[in-house]
Scaffold this active site. Structure first.
Site, PDB file in Angstrom:
ATOM      1  N   SER A  14       1.360  -7.403   2.178  1.00  0.00           N
ATOM      2  CA  SER A  14       1.657  -8.488   3.516  1.00  0.00           C
ATOM      3  C   SER A  14       1.592  -7.992   4.812  1.00  0.00           C
ATOM      4  O   SER A  14       1.119  -9.862   5.150  1.00  0.00           O
ATOM      5  CB  SER A  14       3.671  -7.152   3.110  1.00  0.00           C
ATOM      6  OG  SER A  14       4.600  -8.554   2.363  1.00  0.00           O
ATOM      7  N   GLY A  85       2.285 -16.318  -3.369  1.00  0.00           N
ATOM      8  CA  GLY A  85       3.671 -16.963  -2.844  1.00  0.00           C
ATOM      9  C   GLY A  85       4.305 -16.698  -1.138  1.00  0.00           C
ATOM     10  O   GLY A  85       4.330 -18.066   0.098  1.00  0.00           O
ATOM     11  N   SER A 157      15.230 -13.565   2.738  1.00  0.00           N
ATOM     12  CA  SER A 157      13.595 -13.533   2.344  1.00  0.00           C
ATOM     13  C   SER A 157      12.564 -12.983   3.612  1.00  0.00           C
ATOM     14  O   SER A 157      12.988 -14.571   4.601  1.00  0.00           O
ATOM     15  CB  SER A 157      13.499 -14.995   1.415  1.00  0.00           C
ATOM     16  OG  SER A 157      11.700 -15.531   1.509  1.00  0.00           O
ATOM     17  N   GLN A 159       9.604 -14.047   3.705  1.00  0.00           N
ATOM     18  CA  GLN A 159       8.697 -14.935   3.253  1.00  0.00           C
ATOM     19  C   GLN A 159       8.764 -16.627   4.449  1.00  0.00           C
ATOM     20  O   GLN A 159       8.327 -16.910   4.839  1.00  0.00           O
ATOM     21  CB  GLN A 159       8.444 -15.460   2.053  1.00  0.00           C
ATOM     22  CG  GLN A 159       7.656 -14.465   1.297  1.00  0.00           C
ATOM     23  CD  GLN A 159       7.822 -14.962   0.286  1.00  0.00           C
ATOM     24  OE1 GLN A 159       7.477 -15.776  -0.623  1.00  0.00           O
ATOM     25  NE2 GLN A 159       6.340 -13.668  -1.011  1.00  0.00           N
ATOM     26  N   ASP A 306       9.738  -5.762  -4.724  1.00  0.00           N
ATOM     27  CA  ASP A 306       8.717  -5.615  -5.764  1.00  0.00           C
ATOM     28  C   ASP A 306       8.658  -4.462  -5.929  1.00  0.00           C
ATOM     29  O   ASP A 306       8.115  -4.775  -7.365  1.00  0.00           O
ATOM     30  CB  ASP A 306       7.435  -5.637  -4.574  1.00  0.00           C
ATOM     31  CG  ASP A 306       7.511  -7.275  -4.019  1.00  0.00           C
ATOM     32  OD1 ASP A 306       7.976  -7.596  -4.922  1.00  0.00           O
ATOM     33  OD2 ASP A 306       6.882  -7.581  -2.968  1.00  0.00           O
ATOM     34  N   LYS A 333      10.052 -15.184  -8.847  1.00  0.00           N
ATOM     35  CA  LYS A 333       8.816 -13.973  -8.141  1.00  0.00           C
ATOM     36  C   LYS A 333       8.062 -14.655  -9.308  1.00  0.00           C
ATOM     37  O   LYS A 333       8.182 -15.783 -10.230  1.00  0.00           O
ATOM     38  CB  LYS A 333       9.106 -12.498  -8.956  1.00  0.00           C
ATOM     39  CG  LYS A 333      10.106 -11.791  -7.692  1.00  0.00           C
ATOM     40  CD  LYS A 333       9.685 -12.714  -6.563  1.00  0.00           C
ATOM     41  CE  LYS A 333      11.047 -11.404  -5.119  1.00  0.00           C
ATOM     42  NZ  LYS A 333      10.762 -11.842  -3.675  1.00  0.00           N
ATOM     43  N   ARG A 337      11.085 -11.907 -13.960  1.00  0.00           N
ATOM     44  CA  ARG A 337      10.931 -10.493 -13.652  1.00  0.00           C
ATOM     45  C   ARG A 337      12.262  -9.874 -14.967  1.00  0.00           C
ATOM     46  O   ARG A 337      12.081  -9.110 -14.505  1.00  0.00           O
ATOM     47  CB  ARG A 337      10.711  -9.684 -12.486  1.00  0.00           C
ATOM     48  CG  ARG A 337       9.015  -9.518 -12.193  1.00  0.00           C
ATOM     49  CD  ARG A 337       8.995  -8.924 -10.539  1.00  0.00           C
ATOM     50  NE  ARG A 337       7.175  -8.984 -10.014  1.00  0.00           N
ATOM     51  CZ  ARG A 337       7.079  -9.127  -9.362  1.00  0.00           C
ATOM     52  NH1 ARG A 337       7.553  -8.614  -8.315  1.00  0.00           N
ATOM     53  NH2 ARG A 337       5.835  -9.732  -9.081  1.00  0.00           N
ATOM     54  N   ARG A 379       2.614  -6.892 -11.229  1.00  0.00           N
ATOM     55  CA  ARG A 379       3.351  -6.046 -11.300  1.00  0.00           C
ATOM     56  C   ARG A 379       4.168  -5.315 -12.193  1.00  0.00           C
ATOM     57  O   ARG A 379       4.550  -4.151 -12.879  1.00  0.00           O
ATOM     58  CB  ARG A 379       4.884  -6.479 -10.293  1.00  0.00           C
ATOM     59  CG  ARG A 379       4.670  -6.318  -8.796  1.00  0.00           C
ATOM     60  CD  ARG A 379       4.698  -6.313  -7.755  1.00  0.00           C
ATOM     61  NE  ARG A 379       4.407  -6.455  -6.208  1.00  0.00           N
ATOM     62  CZ  ARG A 379       3.912  -5.926  -5.695  1.00  0.00           C
ATOM     63  NH1 ARG A 379       3.471  -4.551  -5.773  1.00  0.00           N
ATOM     64  NH2 ARG A 379       3.094  -6.753  -4.463  1.00  0.00           N
TER      65      ARG A 379
HETATM   66  C1  S3P Z   1       6.961 -10.979   1.065  1.00  0.00           C
HETATM   67  C2  S3P Z   1       8.770 -10.638   0.607  1.00  0.00           C
HETATM   68  C3  S3P Z   1       9.370 -10.747  -0.560  1.00  0.00           C
HETATM   69  C4  S3P Z   1       8.036 -10.401  -1.531  1.00  0.00           C
HETATM   70  C5  S3P Z   1       6.427 -10.613  -1.883  1.00  0.00           C
HETATM   71  C6  S3P Z   1       5.572 -10.776  -0.066  1.00  0.00           C
HETATM   72  C7  S3P Z   1       5.660 -10.570   2.069  1.00  0.00           C
HETATM   73  O1  S3P Z   1       9.267 -11.899  -1.220  1.00  0.00           O
HETATM   74  O2  S3P Z   1       8.799 -10.001  -2.634  1.00  0.00           O
HETATM   75  O3  S3P Z   1       6.001  -9.626  -2.872  1.00  0.00           O
HETATM   76  O4  S3P Z   1       4.820 -10.744   2.263  1.00  0.00           O
HETATM   77  O5  S3P Z   1       6.747 -11.001   3.097  1.00  0.00           O
HETATM   78  P1  S3P Z   1      10.733 -13.033  -0.353  1.00  0.00           P
HETATM   79  O6  S3P Z   1      10.916 -12.643   0.828  1.00  0.00           O
HETATM   80  O7  S3P Z   1      10.033 -14.153  -1.174  1.00  0.00           O
HETATM   81  O8  S3P Z   1      11.486 -12.080  -0.960  1.00  0.00           O
END
Ligand code: S3P
Length: 418
Positions: A14, A85, A157, A159, A306, A333, A337, A379
């Site tokens: 991240s 993602g 989230s 993200q 994760d 994911k 999962r 994973r």
């Molecule tokens: C991430 C946030 C998580 C995580 C992903 C990386 C990030 O997803 O599962 O592997 O880098 O912001 P979500 O924020 O959609 O849950």
């Protein structure tokens, strides 16, 4: 056979994504040291390069030259986020509100993952984006002018939150984002580090594009989500004892340490320090007999999202019943999962009941070898390679997806095996 010795987990995924993107929209040159070099990160690098950003690689450091948002050039091809993602969601925000159009695509797994959860908020900031069937890649992003706004998130989230932050930075007025519960806050910490106008008050973030970002060198901590595989390995193989050096221990990522507390694992964190605004430390861990079952739900879930596949494996090796709830996010994911964990561990002889949003797992099960599929999910693949420590002849189909987040996983595991 046991796990013993020290391990330096690879750079945090991240944080490496964000160090690349945020320096690319800053002004100046920045070196990112101990960067993760994996398939997901290569996706982010290739998108930035297609937008005209200069990035060079030297061992495990990356150098980025940023010229602000106005330094980004219209790409002459579709931007392929591959399996990542984080790349897709964050670029939806980064590309919104620019003066040119662009289009994002992904591989077959990413093309099934929801993007509407990001776009609905980017629309509230005046972003103009079209998605396939209103929810999926390919996405087209059109020129627009971002307006500041107040956003109430309905999904936990990081993200989604980060995409909104990247869009909001294009307007000098203050945007406000309210989260439901804490999610990883690397974007906020790094924006602060690069000089952005950002303040966080509990679950509310106030951000504007008033201040220009200054490109800054970043040292990336080890990824606790990658370390999690060895943490569980150490707890399920008797007599193991490991030290995980230079590991990120940002509290929005350390749900797994709360699990270690719940189950009564013998561990300690030493050498706590702060590096580029991120908490880092060394984790000393020993195999512990008679671990207690655990329960994961509510606010804890985003702090270990994760790590759930490998924590499910851990639960199969603890007497009595562990419960994982409120983890519906696992269904969207890299694979579903909930289904992939349930199917793989059941075929190894574990006692797992699937819930709509989690699992009920009763241990302790003697795992027996079988043929199992990774669902091309990194994973799941690494979780199964840890399960293999307990059942040698396990036959893993599609074992290559580790390269998404941890290309050296098998080598590092070999180094620890004594
Ligand atoms: C991430 C946030 C998580 C995580 C992903 C990386 C990030 O997803 O599962 O592997 O880098 O912001 P979500 O924020 O959609 O849950």
């Amino acid at each position: 056979m046991r796990l013993s010795g020290e391990i330096f987990p690879p750079g945090d995924k991240s944080i490496t994504h964000r160090a690349l993107m945020l320096n690319a929209i800053s002004y100046g040159k920045a070196k990112i040291s101990h960067a993760l070099l994996s398939e997901d990160i290569y996706a982010t690098i290739s998108l930035l390069k297609a937008l005209g950003v200069k990035i060079t690689m030297d061992n495990d450091s990356l150098t980025v030259i940023g010229n602000g948002f106005e330094g980004l050039m219209p790409p002459d091809k579709l931007l392929d986020c591959r399996n990542s993602g984080t790349t897709a969601r964050l670029f939806l925000g980064l590309l919104s509100g620019l003066n040119f159009s662009s289009a994002l695509i992904g591989d077959s797994s990413l093309s099934k993952r929801p993007m509407g959860r990001v776009v609905k908020y980017l629309n509230q900031l005046n972003g103009i984006i079209t998605l396939t069937d209103n929810n999926y890649l390919p996405a087209k992003i059109f020129p627009s002018e971002i307006k500041a706004n107040e956003i109430n998130l309905d999904v936990k989230s990081a993200q989604v939150k980060s995409a909104i932050l990247l869009a909001a930075l294009k307007n000098p007025d203050i945007s406000i984002i309210h989260e439901i519960s804490p999610t990883r806050n690397h974007t906020e910490l790094m924006l602060k580090y690069l000089g952005a106008d950002i303040t966080v008050n509990d679950l509310s973030i106030f951000v504007s594009g008033k201040k220009k970002l200054s490109a800054s060198d970043i040292i990336v901590p080890g990824d606790i989500s990658s370390a999690a595989f060895f943490i569980v390995g150490c707890l399920i193989v008797p007599d193991s004892e490991i030290v995980i050096r230079n590991c990120g221990i940002n509290p929005t990522r350390t749900g797994i340490l709360q699990v270690l507390d719940q189950i009564g694992a013998d561990y300690e964190i030493k050498n706590r320090r702060t590096v580029c605004n991120e908490a880092v430390g060394d984790i000393y861990l020993r195999y512990t007999k008679n671990l207690r079952p655990f329960r994961l739900d509510k606010e804890l879930i985003p702090l270990l999202i994760d790590e759930i596949p490998v924590l499910a494996l851990l639960a199969t090796q603890i007497e009595e019943t562990s419960i994982i709830r409120d983890a519906l996010e696992l269904r969207v994911k890299e694979s579903d999962r909930i289904k992939s964990v349930k199917e793989t561990l059941t075929s190894l002889g574990a006692d797992i009941e699937e819930l709509s949003d989690g699992f009920v797992i009763t241990g302790k099960s003697k795992l027996r070898p079988n043929t199992v599929n990774t669902y091309n999910d990194h994973r799941i693949s690494m979780m199964l390679k840890i399960a293999k420590l307990l059942c040698n002849n396990l036959n893993i189909i599609n074992p290559d997806s580790d390269k998404i987040s941890y290309p050296d996983f098998e080598n590092d595991l070999k180094k620890l095996l004594k």
